[in-house]
Design a protein around this motif. Structure first.
Motif, mmCIF file in Angstrom:
data_model
loop_
_atom_site.group_PDB
_atom_site.id
_atom_site.type_symbol
_atom_site.label_atom_id
_atom_site.label_comp_id
_atom_site.label_asym_id
_atom_site.label_seq_id
_atom_site.Cartn_x
_atom_site.Cartn_y
_atom_site.Cartn_z
ATOM 1 N N HIS A 1 115.989 60.950 61.314
ATOM 2 C CA HIS A 1 114.746 61.508 61.837
ATOM 3 C C HIS A 1 113.585 60.717 61.247
ATOM 4 O O HIS A 1 113.513 60.542 60.024
ATOM 5 C CB HIS A 1 114.595 62.980 61.453
ATOM 6 N N ILE A 2 112.679 60.237 62.102
ATOM 7 C CA ILE A 2 111.501 59.491 61.658
ATOM 8 C C ILE A 2 110.275 60.183 62.234
ATOM 9 O O ILE A 2 110.186 60.428 63.439
ATOM 10 C CB ILE A 2 111.539 58.029 62.136
ATOM 11 N N ILE A 3 109.318 60.500 61.359
ATOM 12 C CA ILE A 3 108.123 61.229 61.762
ATOM 13 C C ILE A 3 106.908 60.533 61.162
ATOM 14 O O ILE A 3 106.869 60.277 59.959
ATOM 15 C CB ILE A 3 108.169 62.689 61.252
ATOM 16 N N ALA A 4 105.918 60.239 62.003
ATOM 17 C CA ALA A 4 104.640 59.737 61.493
ATOM 18 C C ALA A 4 103.909 60.913 60.856
ATOM 19 O O ALA A 4 104.072 62.057 61.279
ATOM 20 C CB ALA A 4 103.813 59.150 62.623
ATOM 21 N N THR A 5 103.123 60.630 59.849
ATOM 22 C CA THR A 5 102.459 61.726 59.143
ATOM 23 C C THR A 5 101.453 62.462 60.024
ATOM 24 O O THR A 5 101.143 63.621 59.758
ATOM 25 C CB THR A 5 101.756 61.221 57.868
ATOM 26 N N ASN A 6 100.973 61.826 61.099
ATOM 27 C CA ASN A 6 100.068 62.523 62.014
ATOM 28 C C ASN A 6 100.828 63.210 63.155
ATOM 29 O O ASN A 6 100.227 63.785 64.052
ATOM 30 C CB ASN A 6 99.025 61.574 62.593
ATOM 31 N N LYS A 7 102.169 63.134 63.150
ATOM 32 C CA LYS A 7 103.085 63.778 64.091
ATOM 33 C C LYS A 7 102.949 63.291 65.532
ATOM 34 O O LYS A 7 103.382 63.948 66.453
ATOM 35 C CB LYS A 7 102.929 65.297 64.050
ATOM 36 N N LYS A 8 102.376 62.109 65.732
ATOM 37 C CA LYS A 8 102.280 61.561 67.092
ATOM 38 C C LYS A 8 103.506 60.729 67.425
ATOM 39 O O LYS A 8 103.787 60.483 68.585
ATOM 40 C CB LYS A 8 101.013 60.729 67.246
ATOM 41 N N PHE A 9 104.248 60.283 66.421
ATOM 42 C CA PHE A 9 105.462 59.504 66.614
ATOM 43 C C PHE A 9 106.606 60.270 65.955
ATOM 44 O O PHE A 9 106.669 60.380 64.730
ATOM 45 C CB PHE A 9 105.309 58.116 65.978
ATOM 46 N N ILE A 10 107.501 60.836 66.775
ATOM 47 C CA ILE A 10 108.662 61.569 66.266
ATOM 48 C C ILE A 10 109.878 61.104 67.063
ATOM 49 O O ILE A 10 109.910 61.234 68.285
ATOM 50 C CB ILE A 10 108.501 63.094 66.431
#
Length: 114
Positions: A45-54
């Motif tokens: 699972h990879i998540i950008a800290t701003n949650k726009k890329f999951i």
């Protein structure tokens, strides 16, 4: 709202922070005799800290010709609007545990438009 980082790894790609972790799930596959065989599936699972890329990358097993990447975030330049993408196999994806280098390569592949 912030991303929970407890027990997760951090990586930066082009100055942007990401959080990643690996999760194992049991997949139930019924055999011919009616018994259920539990086959473990592992997801990165990879998540950008701003949650726009999951994204959720199913780590391929031996014999798989490709890997599957499930997209949840709104930012995915490679195929805008896609919910599931087939990812080619790489030599680094056969390791039991992904490394920061592999995660960076996967994020770079997702962010490219080629």
């Amino acid at each position: 709202m912030a991303v929970n980082t407890k027990g997760k790894r951090k990586v930066r790609v082009k100055g942007r922070p990401y959080i990643w972790y690996v999760e194992s799930k049991d997949k139930q596959v019924p055999e011919e005799g009616g018994f259920v065989n539990y086959t473990p599936e592992r997801y990165l699972h990879i998540i950008a800290t701003n949650k726009k890329f999951i994204v959720h990358y199913r780590l391929p097993q031996e014999g798989d010709s490709h890997a599957v990447l499930r997209v949840e975030g709104e930012q995915f330049p490679r195929q805008p609007g896609a919910t599931e993408v087939q990812v080619p196999r790489w030599k680094h994806d056969s390791k039991p545990y992904p490394t920061n280098d592999f995660v960076r390569r996967l994020i770079g592949w997702c962010m490219s438009t080629e």
